[in-house]
Design a protein around this motif. Sequence first.
Motif, PDB file in Angstrom:
ATOM      1  N   LEU A 216      -4.048  71.423  62.002  1.00 43.28           N
ATOM      2  CA  LEU A 216      -4.625  71.249  63.340  1.00 43.28           C
ATOM      3  C   LEU A 216      -3.838  70.251  64.186  1.00 43.28           C
ATOM      4  O   LEU A 216      -3.947  70.258  65.411  1.00 43.28           O
ATOM      5  CB  LEU A 216      -6.079  70.776  63.204  1.00 43.28           C
ATOM      6  CG  LEU A 216      -7.028  71.717  62.454  1.00 43.28           C
ATOM      7  CD1 LEU A 216      -8.420  71.104  62.367  1.00 43.28           C
ATOM      8  CD2 LEU A 216      -7.073  73.079  63.119  1.00 43.28           C
ATOM      9  N   LYS A 217      -3.079  69.369  63.525  1.00 40.86           N
ATOM     10  CA  LYS A 217      -2.267  68.358  64.225  1.00 40.86           C
ATOM     11  C   LYS A 217      -3.115  67.468  65.131  1.00 40.86           C
ATOM     12  O   LYS A 217      -2.756  67.196  66.278  1.00 40.86           O
ATOM     13  CB  LYS A 217      -1.151  69.034  65.022  1.00 40.86           C
ATOM     14  CG  LYS A 217      -0.173  69.816  64.152  1.00 40.86           C
ATOM     15  CD  LYS A 217       0.921  70.468  64.975  1.00 40.86           C
ATOM     16  CE  LYS A 217       1.887  71.256  64.095  1.00 40.86           C
ATOM     17  NZ  LYS A 217       2.953  71.926  64.871  1.00 40.86           N
ATOM     18  N   ILE A 218      -4.245  67.017  64.602  1.00 35.69           N
ATOM     19  CA  ILE A 218      -5.111  66.099  65.334  1.00 35.69           C
ATOM     20  C   ILE A 218      -4.637  64.671  65.093  1.00 35.69           C
ATOM     21  O   ILE A 218      -4.459  64.267  63.945  1.00 35.69           O
ATOM     22  CB  ILE A 218      -6.586  66.237  64.880  1.00 35.69           C
ATOM     23  CG1 ILE A 218      -7.077  67.668  65.097  1.00 35.69           C
ATOM     24  CG2 ILE A 218      -7.482  65.262  65.623  1.00 35.69           C
ATOM     25  CD1 ILE A 218      -8.473  67.907  64.549  1.00 35.69           C
ATOM     26  N   GLY A 219      -4.442  63.891  66.153  1.00 34.91           N
ATOM     27  CA  GLY A 219      -4.060  62.501  66.004  1.00 34.91           C
ATOM     28  C   GLY A 219      -2.610  62.238  66.336  1.00 34.91           C
ATOM     29  O   GLY A 219      -1.881  63.096  66.843  1.00 34.91           O
ATOM     30  N   THR A 220      -2.164  61.022  66.029  1.00 34.54           N
ATOM     31  CA  THR A 220      -0.788  60.586  66.259  1.00 34.54           C
ATOM     32  C   THR A 220      -0.131  60.344  64.908  1.00 34.54           C
ATOM     33  O   THR A 220      -0.695  59.642  64.059  1.00 34.54           O
ATOM     34  CB  THR A 220      -0.749  59.287  67.084  1.00 34.54           C
ATOM     35  OG1 THR A 220      -1.438  59.500  68.325  1.00 34.54           O
ATOM     36  CG2 THR A 220       0.680  58.856  67.371  1.00 34.54           C
ATOM     37  N   TYR A 221       1.066  60.895  64.726  1.00 42.33           N
ATOM     38  CA  TYR A 221       1.727  60.802  63.431  1.00 42.33           C
ATOM     39  C   TYR A 221       3.120  60.182  63.556  1.00 42.33           C
ATOM     40  O   TYR A 221       3.734  60.205  64.631  1.00 42.33           O
ATOM     41  CB  TYR A 221       1.829  62.194  62.796  1.00 42.33           C
ATOM     42  CG  TYR A 221       0.477  62.743  62.414  1.00 42.33           C
ATOM     43  CD1 TYR A 221      -0.036  62.548  61.137  1.00 42.33           C
ATOM     44  CD2 TYR A 221      -0.303  63.418  63.345  1.00 42.33           C
ATOM     45  CE1 TYR A 221      -1.285  63.028  60.791  1.00 42.33           C
ATOM     46  CE2 TYR A 221      -1.564  63.903  63.010  1.00 42.33           C
ATOM     47  CZ  TYR A 221      -2.047  63.696  61.729  1.00 42.33           C
ATOM     48  OH  TYR A 221      -3.293  64.158  61.391  1.00 42.33           O
ATOM     49  N   VAL A 222       3.572  59.629  62.455  1.00 40.25           N
ATOM     50  CA  VAL A 222       4.895  59.012  62.412  1.00 40.25           C
ATOM     51  C   VAL A 222       5.940  60.069  62.761  1.00 40.25           C
ATOM     52  O   VAL A 222       5.939  61.165  62.201  1.00 40.25           O
ATOM     53  CB  VAL A 222       5.178  58.432  61.013  1.00 40.25           C
ATOM     54  CG1 VAL A 222       6.599  57.887  60.934  1.00 40.25           C
ATOM     55  CG2 VAL A 222       4.165  57.338  60.674  1.00 40.25           C
ATOM     56  N   SER A 223       6.814  59.720  63.693  1.00 45.52           N
ATOM     57  CA  SER A 223       7.831  60.663  64.147  1.00 45.52           C
ATOM     58  C   SER A 223       9.036  60.632  63.209  1.00 45.52           C
ATOM     59  O   SER A 223       9.454  59.566  62.742  1.00 45.52           O
ATOM     60  CB  SER A 223       8.275  60.333  65.571  1.00 45.52           C
ATOM     61  OG  SER A 223       9.328  61.175  65.984  1.00 45.52           O
ATOM     62  N   SER A 224       9.587  61.811  62.950  1.00 46.81           N
ATOM     63  CA  SER A 224      10.773  61.902  62.087  1.00 46.81           C
ATOM     64  C   SER A 224      12.044  61.510  62.828  1.00 46.81           C
ATOM     65  O   SER A 224      13.064  61.202  62.214  1.00 46.81           O
ATOM     66  CB  SER A 224      10.922  63.330  61.536  1.00 46.81           C
ATOM     67  OG  SER A 224      10.999  64.265  62.610  1.00 46.81           O
ATOM     68  N   LYS A 350       5.438  58.526  49.200  1.00 45.46           N
ATOM     69  CA  LYS A 350       4.751  57.485  48.434  1.00 45.46           C
ATOM     70  C   LYS A 350       3.265  57.517  48.774  1.00 45.46           C
ATOM     71  O   LYS A 350       2.884  57.423  49.940  1.00 45.46           O
ATOM     72  CB  LYS A 350       5.330  56.101  48.754  1.00 45.46           C
ATOM     73  CG  LYS A 350       4.778  54.996  47.855  1.00 45.46           C
ATOM     74  CD  LYS A 350       5.503  53.703  48.073  1.00 45.46           C
ATOM     75  CE  LYS A 350       4.983  52.610  47.133  1.00 45.46           C
ATOM     76  NZ  LYS A 350       5.224  52.958  45.707  1.00 45.46           N
ATOM     77  N   LYS A 351       2.454  57.643  47.771  1.00 43.34           N
ATOM     78  CA  LYS A 351       1.020  57.737  47.976  1.00 43.34           C
ATOM     79  C   LYS A 351       0.486  56.465  48.642  1.00 43.34           C
ATOM     80  O   LYS A 351       0.771  55.361  48.208  1.00 43.34           O
ATOM     81  CB  LYS A 351       0.318  57.949  46.631  1.00 43.34           C
ATOM     82  CG  LYS A 351      -1.118  58.418  46.761  1.00 43.34           C
ATOM     83  CD  LYS A 351      -1.682  58.829  45.414  1.00 43.34           C
ATOM     84  CE  LYS A 351      -3.086  59.394  45.554  1.00 43.34           C
ATOM     85  NZ  LYS A 351      -3.629  59.830  44.244  1.00 43.34           N
ATOM     86  N   GLY A 352      -0.262  56.656  49.726  1.00 45.60           N
ATOM     87  CA  GLY A 352      -0.842  55.527  50.458  1.00 45.60           C
ATOM     88  C   GLY A 352       0.003  55.049  51.617  1.00 45.60           C
ATOM     89  O   GLY A 352      -0.435  54.181  52.380  1.00 45.60           O
ATOM     90  N   ARG A 353       1.215  55.604  51.787  1.00 44.46           N
ATOM     91  CA  ARG A 353       2.077  55.179  52.887  1.00 44.46           C
ATOM     92  C   ARG A 353       1.553  55.738  54.208  1.00 44.46           C
ATOM     93  O   ARG A 353       1.048  56.849  54.283  1.00 44.46           O
ATOM     94  CB  ARG A 353       3.515  55.648  52.647  1.00 44.46           C
ATOM     95  CG  ARG A 353       4.500  55.162  53.724  1.00 44.46           C
ATOM     96  CD  ARG A 353       5.923  55.199  53.224  1.00 44.46           C
ATOM     97  NE  ARG A 353       6.307  56.520  52.744  1.00 44.46           N
ATOM     98  CZ  ARG A 353       7.405  56.734  52.010  1.00 44.46           C
ATOM     99  NH1 ARG A 353       8.180  55.728  51.660  1.00 44.46           N
ATOM    100  NH2 ARG A 353       7.696  57.955  51.611  1.00 44.46           N
ATOM    101  N   LEU A 354       1.707  54.945  55.264  1.00 43.34           N
ATOM    102  CA  LEU A 354       1.196  55.313  56.578  1.00 43.34           C
ATOM    103  C   LEU A 354       1.814  56.621  57.059  1.00 43.34           C
ATOM    104  O   LEU A 354       3.029  56.788  57.055  1.00 43.34           O
ATOM    105  CB  LEU A 354       1.482  54.195  57.583  1.00 43.34           C
ATOM    106  CG  LEU A 354       1.044  54.455  59.026  1.00 43.34           C
ATOM    107  CD1 LEU A 354      -0.472  54.582  59.111  1.00 43.34           C
ATOM    108  CD2 LEU A 354       1.528  53.339  59.948  1.00 43.34           C
ATOM    109  N   LEU A 355       0.941  57.525  57.493  1.00 40.38           N
ATOM    110  CA  LEU A 355       1.392  58.812  58.001  1.00 40.38           C
ATOM    111  C   LEU A 355       0.929  59.040  59.443  1.00 40.38           C
ATOM    112  O   LEU A 355       1.617  59.685  60.231  1.00 40.38           O
ATOM    113  CB  LEU A 355       0.870  59.939  57.101  1.00 40.38           C
ATOM    114  CG  LEU A 355       1.403  61.347  57.347  1.00 40.38           C
ATOM    115  CD1 LEU A 355       2.912  61.387  57.135  1.00 40.38           C
ATOM    116  CD2 LEU A 355       0.713  62.338  56.412  1.00 40.38           C
ATOM    117  N   GLY A 356      -0.243  58.492  59.778  1.00 35.46           N
ATOM    118  CA  GLY A 356      -0.740  58.704  61.134  1.00 35.46           C
ATOM    119  C   GLY A 356      -2.036  57.968  61.398  1.00 35.46           C
ATOM    120  O   GLY A 356      -2.573  57.269  60.533  1.00 35.46           O
TER     121      GLY A 356
END
Length: 394
Positions: A216-224, A350-356
């Motif tokens: 759904l791409k809801i929210g703001t996510y870390v940009s590549s 890495k599990k728990g790393r910030l994604l969005g």
Amino acid sequence: MNTLSPSVHSPKTVKRRTSTRRRPSYLPPVQNQETHDAALHAIRKCLKGRTSYDAFPVSFRLIVLDTKLNVKKALQCLLLNGVVSAPLWNSDKSKFAGMLTVLDIIHLIQYYYDTANYEAAAADVETFRLESLRDIEKSLGVPTPPMLREHPSSTLYEASKVLIQTHARRLPLLDYDTETGQEVIISVLTQYRLLKFIAINCTREIQQLHLSLRKLKIGTYVSSTPPPQTPENHNPYWPIATATLNTPVFEVVHMFSERAISAVPIIDEDGVVVNLYETVDVITLVRLGAYQSLDLTISEALNQRSPDFPGVVICTAGDSLGTLLQLIKKRRVHRFVVVEGEEEEKKGGKKGRLLGIITLSDVLRYVIGEVKNEAVESIEEIASDKPPSPDVTS
């Protein structure tokens, strides 16, 4: 931290002793984009048939502050009553004068931190009146907040549209006295209250919102890809503002004011989310008069946080929108921190790393759908004696 991912329970199969034939399994209805969209349509239809009155809790209290009140007393009033915002009332003109929010206080903190010493700031806050907050915004160059209002009999769908158009987190509901014609502040409709109404009254539809947040791409996510003209010390989690436990509090305050955000994820050297620093944490320091605490690190400041802090609500991109709404139904939530889960870990993450980050604004905007931007009058326009524009819903 609270993990959002729900556990999956497989349906139980009961074996019959008198037969070796397997009983047929009863699977849920096919879950696809069509059923998801149908559920959203049903929710919107429900909101169009209900008014803001319907979202009122059975019992509630309304805190209204006079613009002549000084900031320190206003803060004490907010914190003692467990609220972070309140409608303002101009007693000279007997009319609604906007909202006092935590962001207003953040602007005030930044202004005094830049222009005065601790002693001057502490002395001024004792006498600084709420009616002067707009002058602070002008000095900092931040936009004046729009003057929002709706009638309580307006539909929840229309109220949602106003919140989305103005990026506001709350909407004052005003009526008029039938005898005097003066404005009367009835209540304040928040994003949380609106989404909780949906969660309570659209249970069947929420169960159909099964598609993942990733899709759904809801929210703001870390940009590549980093932003253009990125400095050497750029934020690897752009466009999300982040801090570490060693970041000074005032640097985060500057992020609050500059970006008009209410929370910043605290991460470790690997990007794993370890905490969240919120505007409310800063307000607590100011109420106690601890202006020097703004020079503390986040780690030191968190030690002064109230023990009843509810914790950080985290989820993964594999969770569904329905799961988020079910959690909103159970507890007060203002945002969700999206972290890398098992799927990202399999791909080298890495599990728990910030994604969005997913805010309530993001959730509401998706549920309501596309909304055309319309003109909204500003506080300065309201402050004048000119009648409001006929294009503005009042």
